[in-house]
Design a protein around this motif. Sequence first.
Motif, short mmCIF file in Angstrom:
data_model
loop_
_atom_site.label_atom_id
_atom_site.label_comp_id
_atom_site.label_asym_id
_atom_site.label_seq_id
_atom_site.Cartn_x
_atom_site.Cartn_y
_atom_site.Cartn_z
N UNK A 81 -9.04 -47.83 80.22
CA UNK A 81 -8.51 -49.14 79.80
C UNK A 81 -9.37 -49.62 78.63
N UNK A 82 -8.95 -50.68 77.94
CA UNK A 82 -9.80 -51.26 76.89
C UNK A 82 -11.00 -51.94 77.55
N UNK A 83 -12.17 -51.80 76.91
CA UNK A 83 -13.38 -52.45 77.39
C UNK A 83 -13.80 -53.54 76.44
N UNK A 106 -6.78 -60.89 85.74
CA UNK A 106 -5.58 -60.33 85.11
C UNK A 106 -5.62 -58.80 85.18
N UNK A 107 -4.46 -58.14 85.03
CA UNK A 107 -4.50 -56.67 84.99
C UNK A 107 -5.35 -56.19 83.82
N UNK A 108 -6.03 -55.08 83.99
CA UNK A 108 -6.83 -54.52 82.89
C UNK A 108 -5.93 -54.15 81.72
N UNK A 109 -6.45 -54.25 80.49
CA UNK A 109 -5.62 -54.01 79.31
C UNK A 109 -5.49 -52.52 78.98
N UNK A 110 -4.26 -52.08 78.79
CA UNK A 110 -4.03 -50.70 78.37
C UNK A 110 -3.52 -50.64 76.93
N UNK A 111 -3.36 -51.81 76.31
CA UNK A 111 -2.99 -51.92 74.90
C UNK A 111 -3.88 -52.99 74.26
N UNK A 112 -4.09 -52.88 72.94
CA UNK A 112 -4.86 -53.91 72.24
C UNK A 112 -4.17 -55.28 72.35
N UNK A 113 -2.84 -55.27 72.39
CA UNK A 113 -2.12 -56.56 72.49
C UNK A 113 -2.44 -57.27 73.81
N UNK A 114 -2.70 -56.51 74.88
CA UNK A 114 -3.10 -57.13 76.15
C UNK A 114 -4.44 -57.86 75.99
N UNK A 122 -0.44 -51.29 84.91
CA UNK A 122 -0.91 -52.60 84.46
C UNK A 122 0.05 -53.25 83.46
N UNK A 123 0.61 -52.44 82.57
CA UNK A 123 1.57 -53.00 81.61
C UNK A 123 2.80 -53.53 82.35
N UNK A 124 3.21 -52.81 83.40
CA UNK A 124 4.37 -53.25 84.19
C UNK A 124 4.07 -54.59 84.87
N UNK A 125 2.87 -54.73 85.42
CA UNK A 125 2.50 -56.01 86.07
C UNK A 125 2.49 -57.14 85.03
N UNK A 126 1.99 -56.84 83.83
CA UNK A 126 1.98 -57.88 82.79
C UNK A 126 3.39 -58.28 82.39
N UNK A 127 4.30 -57.31 82.35
CA UNK A 127 5.69 -57.65 81.98
C UNK A 127 6.34 -58.56 83.02
N UNK A 128 5.95 -58.43 84.27
CA UNK A 128 6.48 -59.33 85.31
C UNK A 128 6.13 -60.77 84.95
N UNK A 129 4.90 -60.98 84.50
CA UNK A 129 4.48 -62.34 84.12
C UNK A 129 5.22 -62.81 82.87
N UNK A 166 -5.19 -50.48 93.54
CA UNK A 166 -4.91 -51.55 92.58
C UNK A 166 -3.67 -52.34 92.97
N UNK A 167 -2.65 -51.64 93.46
CA UNK A 167 -1.43 -52.34 93.88
C UNK A 167 -1.73 -53.29 95.04
N UNK A 168 -2.54 -52.81 96.01
CA UNK A 168 -2.87 -53.68 97.15
C UNK A 168 -3.64 -54.90 96.69
#
Length: 355
Positions: free
Chosen positions: A37-39, A151-159, A311-318, A342-344
Amino acid sequence: HIDSGTVSEPAKLQVQLREAAAILREGGVVAFPTETVYGLGADARLTAAVEAVFAAKGRPSDNPLIVHISRNDQLEGLVEQVSPTARKLMKAFWPGPLTVVLPVKPDVLSPRVTAGLDTVGIRMPDHPVALALIEESECPVAAPSANRSGRPSPTLASHVLEDLGGAIDGIVDAGATGVGVESTVIQVLEDGSVTVLRPGGVTLEQLALAAGAPVRLDPALLPESGTASDLAPRAPGMKYTHYAPKGSLSIITGAASEVSDYINKNLHEAAQRGERTGVLAFEEHIGMYDADCVESLGSLSDLGTAAHRLYAALRRMDEQNISFILSEACPEEGLGAAIMNRLRKAAGQTVIRIG
Ligand code: TXA
Ligand code: MG
């Protein structure tokens, strides 16, 4: 600000890298990609820089940071002794998604990095940009995931920009990360056995093969422990609710046909109540669901895709203001252990077993 907003071309990436390294050397905080993920990086020796990381994330100060290195010879300056099993595992999985918790050398790192513990988690990331940044900055780089805490960890710079834009000194954008869930955090015990404090990109099965010693999940992380457990996880971060979407999320487990019937019925009822509905499902079943937001985690036979997408899928829900979310589960083997962990956490441990 050195954000480009899009995936950088090689030349631009070079410039971003140089600027990011300079920011780290000057005590600033910079987001960068790793294979997981992005750090959000800072010089691990500078308390002010490390405090800026905690502040930007809104992270509780009792949750220690991982220190990232780019070469094996940097290890001895940071930690006391490294057991033979720990060495074996580093050799097998570095660079890669494995964090090894080791006794910290006194007076080298900022005490904020370790949150007062006498150990430090060290990792060598398997991403050319991360490795080049560490090299060029000549710093041990303390870096938690570059999300707002919770928040979910970022997998894209936009996150990263969504969560931390304006609160950090820069971001190196090299597109999507690979693995998609964070590194596996381990500690080798006195008897040579290995405890997994956080399941992640390196699986328990891979660890057991390479260690030639018993590998166990920290008992506090077993599914049965739930949230009511009084076992305190030994990775302080694992006690916090992470990754939680704004909507309610429940995980449904059981026989496949009963799971899809249950999910469909409950999505339908939720829609009738006026909820915006979402479902996280494996590709094999995706056609069965009708919801406002349907996210495929890829095939059940390829859990790497689920990890990459979660994580991107969880962000799209929001983003789509989904208030009621149901998720399928996967077997807790291989990467499935990290995915379900992570899902739990995202579901606040709400798992509904049917049948
Ligand atoms: O893949 C990753 O590990 C990403 C990328 C950026 O490298 N980093 C990451 O860091 O996930 P963070 O801070 O979000 O998670 C670090 C985890 C937390 O659960 C923390 O409690 C645990 O590692 N940890 C760090 N130092 C520890 C220590 N000394 N003892 C036990 N657990 C530790
Ligand atoms: Mg994190």
